[in-house]
Design a protein around this motif. Structure first.
Motif, PDB file in Angstrom:
ATOM      1  N   LYS A 271     -37.488  -9.512 -23.669  1.00  0.00           N
ATOM      2  CA  LYS A 271     -38.903  -9.773 -24.163  1.00  0.00           C
ATOM      3  C   LYS A 271     -39.459  -8.467 -25.095  1.00  0.00           C
ATOM      4  O   LYS A 271     -40.582  -7.846 -24.648  1.00  0.00           O
TER       5      LYS A 271
ATOM      6  N   GLU B 219     -45.797 -16.265 -23.954  1.00  0.00           N
ATOM      7  CA  GLU B 219     -44.959 -15.415 -23.204  1.00  0.00           C
ATOM      8  C   GLU B 219     -44.659 -16.153 -21.741  1.00  0.00           C
ATOM      9  O   GLU B 219     -45.647 -16.863 -21.027  1.00  0.00           O
TER      10      GLU B 219
ATOM     11  N   PRO C  22     -42.566 -15.168 -18.052  1.00  0.00           N
ATOM     12  CA  PRO C  22     -42.359 -14.215 -17.092  1.00  0.00           C
ATOM     13  C   PRO C  22     -41.161 -13.237 -17.580  1.00  0.00           C
ATOM     14  O   PRO C  22     -41.077 -11.894 -17.718  1.00  0.00           O
ATOM     15  N   ASP C  23     -40.187 -14.029 -18.206  1.00  0.00           N
ATOM     16  CA  ASP C  23     -38.691 -13.126 -18.655  1.00  0.00           C
ATOM     17  C   ASP C  23     -38.662 -13.243 -20.034  1.00  0.00           C
ATOM     18  O   ASP C  23     -37.208 -12.992 -20.497  1.00  0.00           O
TER      19      ASP C  23
ATOM     20  N   TYR D 173     -47.329 -22.056 -21.882  1.00  0.00           N
ATOM     21  CA  TYR D 173     -47.452 -20.739 -21.472  1.00  0.00           C
ATOM     22  C   TYR D 173     -48.521 -20.040 -22.260  1.00  0.00           C
ATOM     23  O   TYR D 173     -48.955 -20.456 -23.302  1.00  0.00           O
TER      24      TYR D 173
END
Length: 100
Positions: free
Chosen positions: A13, A28, A30-31, A78
């Motif tokens: 990221k 975005e 989380p990963d 997201y």
């Protein structure tokens, strides 16, 4: 045409690509990051900026990464990411210089 973030972004990221996007097309997770195909203007700035070569034009995504086209189509689900943040550099990060 639009650009697609693929698996090399997982756990890395890096967001230098986000900082050069003129239309804030990045979202975005989380990963990883996704590019919203509806917002992308095909400027190529993000692809040139990605340190792990995770971004491809949708027409040039390698066969083994085709599923990522559909994954990026869900980008709007997201939060939008505007501007650069610290890189993730997690266990699956494909960057050889990442802290692991």
């Amino acid at each position: 045409m639009t650009y697609v973030v693929t698996e090399k972004c997982v756990d890395c990221k890096f967001t230098s690509c986000v900082s050069v996007c003129p239309v804030d097309a990045f979202h975005e997770l989380p990963d990883r990051l996704y590019i919203n195909p509806e917002a992308c203007i095909d400027c190529n700035a993000c692809m040139d900026e990605c340190p792990v070569e995770a971004i491809f034009p949708d027409m040039d995504v390698p066969e083994e990464l085709q599923e990522w086209i559909e994954l990026n189509e869900k980008a709007e689900e997201y939060p939008q990411l505007v501007g650069q943040i610290d890189a993730l550099k997690g266990p699956k990060c494909s960057d050889p210089d990442a802290d692991q």
